[in-house]
Design an enzyme around this catalytic site. Structure first.
Site, short mmCIF file in Angstrom:
data_model
loop_
_atom_site.label_atom_id
_atom_site.label_comp_id
_atom_site.label_asym_id
_atom_site.label_seq_id
_atom_site.Cartn_x
_atom_site.Cartn_y
_atom_site.Cartn_z
N CYS A 50 49.51 43.37 25.86
CA CYS A 50 48.93 44.03 26.96
C CYS A 50 49.51 45.53 27.72
CB CYS A 50 49.46 43.22 28.59
SG CYS A 50 49.08 41.87 28.99
N SER B 258 40.11 41.00 35.80
CA SER B 258 41.38 41.76 35.69
C SER B 258 40.72 43.07 36.54
CB SER B 258 41.94 41.42 34.37
OG SER B 258 43.83 42.33 35.44
N CYS C 270 47.45 54.37 35.06
CA CYS C 270 48.56 53.51 35.63
C CYS C 270 50.34 53.38 34.66
CB CYS C 270 48.81 51.39 35.45
SG CYS C 270 47.33 51.38 36.57
N SER D 57 45.76 42.73 39.18
CA SER D 57 47.29 43.51 38.54
C SER D 57 47.95 44.23 40.02
CB SER D 57 46.81 45.28 37.78
OG SER D 57 46.44 44.18 36.42
N GLU E 181 39.39 48.32 21.56
CA GLU E 181 40.08 47.23 21.06
C GLU E 181 39.33 45.94 21.82
OE1 GLU E 181 43.04 48.92 21.61
OE2 GLU E 181 43.64 49.14 19.12
N GLU F 58 38.88 49.60 33.48
CA GLU F 58 38.70 48.94 34.77
C GLU F 58 37.85 48.71 34.55
OE1 GLU F 58 40.61 47.76 37.15
OE2 GLU F 58 38.35 47.21 38.03
N ASN G 164 55.33 45.40 27.87
CA ASN G 164 55.24 45.95 26.30
C ASN G 164 55.36 47.71 26.21
OD1 ASN G 164 54.76 43.26 25.24
ND2 ASN G 164 52.54 43.39 26.59
N1 SAH Z 1 42.54 47.68 34.37
C1 SAH Z 1 42.62 46.31 34.66
C2 SAH Z 1 42.15 45.87 33.49
C3 SAH Z 1 43.30 46.16 32.42
S1 SAH Z 1 44.27 44.53 32.18
C4 SAH Z 1 43.41 45.98 35.48
O1 SAH Z 1 44.13 47.14 35.41
O2 SAH Z 1 43.80 45.01 35.48
C5 SAH Z 1 45.72 44.77 31.11
C6 SAH Z 1 46.92 43.96 32.24
O3 SAH Z 1 47.68 44.91 31.32
C7 SAH Z 1 47.15 44.86 33.64
O4 SAH Z 1 46.86 43.65 34.45
C8 SAH Z 1 47.87 45.65 33.46
O5 SAH Z 1 48.35 46.52 34.40
C9 SAH Z 1 48.50 45.51 32.51
N2 SAH Z 1 49.41 46.00 31.42
C10 SAH Z 1 48.85 47.64 31.10
N3 SAH Z 1 50.51 48.39 30.50
C11 SAH Z 1 51.42 47.43 29.94
C12 SAH Z 1 52.65 47.62 29.52
N4 SAH Z 1 52.72 48.58 28.90
N5 SAH Z 1 53.37 46.40 29.69
C13 SAH Z 1 52.42 45.01 29.95
N6 SAH Z 1 51.33 44.74 31.06
C14 SAH Z 1 50.47 46.04 31.06
#
Ligand code: SAH
Length: 369
Positions: free
Chosen positions: A352, A210, A126, A232, A102, A179, A309
């Site tokens: 996110c 990120s 995560c 993150s 996406e 990632e 979210n």
């Molecule tokens: N793998 C990389 C790139 C993804 S960035 C990273 O972890 O940074 C996406 C961002 O949204 C990251 O900071 C992630 O931790 C955050 N994220 C993931 N799930 C989420 C959720 N349900 N609500 C808010 N932020 C979220």
């Protein structure tokens, strides 16, 4: 020489999107074309957005035809395009092998950020992220990463890239699915194409990578790309971060922050962003906020507080507005900008952590019908 039709049938034509300038030069040299043709073709592909050689009017017709016999300029297919109530746009992008990722465009008034995916699925798991529940993973190629930017420019009608000023698609955030530092080579190649000033021309200052904290790659990214860095973080103790971001077991907080301290260009203009998802009763206390401030001391930083979210079946809830406010106030008083990220595109699951290829939940055939 093979005919165009035969080549198409044999699937023998090579896609030029995603080749570095040197690789494009080598491909054209294979047809005995002089070096200046590389610059011309590059310009048509990445500045003008041409998808057919026939559009390349600075090339003589026989040359266009010859190029078309050997090469293509592809775009990933879009299997679904959605626009949210707040004008956020999301594309479900389909690659030739059937896998999907996406891409999300988040418009502001006179600019906008494109959130690009780097992998199909993600290996990090995560615990608060929807993508982590998606099983299947492969790296996207450089062409597939650049292709997301190109199809967004197509959809926004932004070819040629606005001269002088920035177009609506002004920024890129590598914050989609995957990632990026686990697909290092392809991300570096793709971003070098995107940053080429004779093409897509988005500068390193407008690109944010990120990462969940692939520590050994952070210095590499500083050296090879010099883009902005976002981390993150999400927790202030290893015990909690081990649970929220399991990669922490490999690269704990102290190592991660040491890599941030060493990241080049840590001046005010190049502050590192720490992303912190607000999870009710989990990581959102005032003590957590104070600990966060202590942790990042000495790093030119800003905090990005992300209201969690929700997604179906998620084992967390979003912090209350009050808790977020208090948390932000503490971080702010310590001298750090702490914008709360307004959730964008929630109604189309574009925010996110909500991204997850629909194709893996609903078989493509069922959707088509
Ligand atoms: N793998 C990389 C790139 C993804 S960035 C990273 O972890 O940074 C996406 C961002 O949204 C990251 O900071 C992630 O931790 C955050 N994220 C993931 N799930 C989420 C959720 N349900 N609500 C808010 N932020 C979220």
């Amino acid at each position: 020489m093979a005919t165009l039709e035969a080549d198409i049938e044999a699937g023998a034509r090579r896609d030029l999107v995603g080749l570095s300038r040197a690789e494009l030069g080598a491909a054209l040299a294979g047809l005995d074309l002089p070096a200046f043709r590389t610059k011309q073709v590059w310009h048509w592909i990445y500045c003008r957005g041409a998808t057919e050689f026939d559009a390349m009017t600075t090339l003589a017709k026989p040359l266009r035809r010859r190029l078309a016999e050997h090469f293509t300029i592809s775009r990933p297919a879009v299997s679904k395009a959605q626009t949210a109530g707040d004008r956020t746009r999301k594309w479900l992008v389909a690659f030739p092998d059937g896998s999907e990722a996406e891409t999300v465009f988040i418009p502001e008034d006179d600019r906008g950020a494109l959130c690009v995916s780097s992998q199909v699925g993600c290996t990090l798991n995560c615990s608060f992220c929807h993508t982590g529940t998606q099983p299947w993973v492969r790296n996207l190629t450089a062409g597939e990463i650049v292709g997301q930017v190109m199809l967004a420019r197509d959809a926004l009608g932004e070819w040629p890239a606005a001269e002088g000023g920035q177009g609506l698609l002004s920024d890129i955030v590598l914050m989609g699915v995957g990632e990026p530092l686990y697909n290092y080579d392809n991300v570096v190649k793709a971003m070098n194409i995107v940053m080429d000033m004779e093409g897509i021309a988005i500068s390193r200052r407008r690109i944010t990578l990120s990462t969940a904290g692939v520590v050994p790659r952070i210095a590499d990214a500083g050296r090879d790309l010099g883009v902005r860095l976002a981390i993150s973080l999400h927790a202030v103790t290893d015990a909690l971060r081990d649970v929220l971001v399991p990669l922490n077991r490999r690269y704990p907080i102290a190592q991660l922050l040491a890599a941030c301290r060493d990241y080049p260009g840590g001046r005010n203009a190049r502050r590192i962003t720490f992303e912190y998802v607000m999870l009710r009763g989990v990581n959102d206390s005032e003590a957590d906020a104070r600990a966060l401030v202590r942790l990042v001391r000495g790093i030119p930083a800003k905090m990005n507080l992300i209201p969690f979210n929700p997604w179906p079946g998620a084992p967390f809830e979003c912090s209350t507005p009050r808790a977020i406010e208090r948390f932000a106030a503490i971080v702010n008083r310590a001298g750090y900008a702490s914008p709360v990220r307004t959730p964008r595109g929630r109604d189309i699951l574009a925010a996110c952590g909500q991204l997850k290829s629909a194709s893996l939940r609903v078989p493509a055939r069922a959707r088509a019908g």
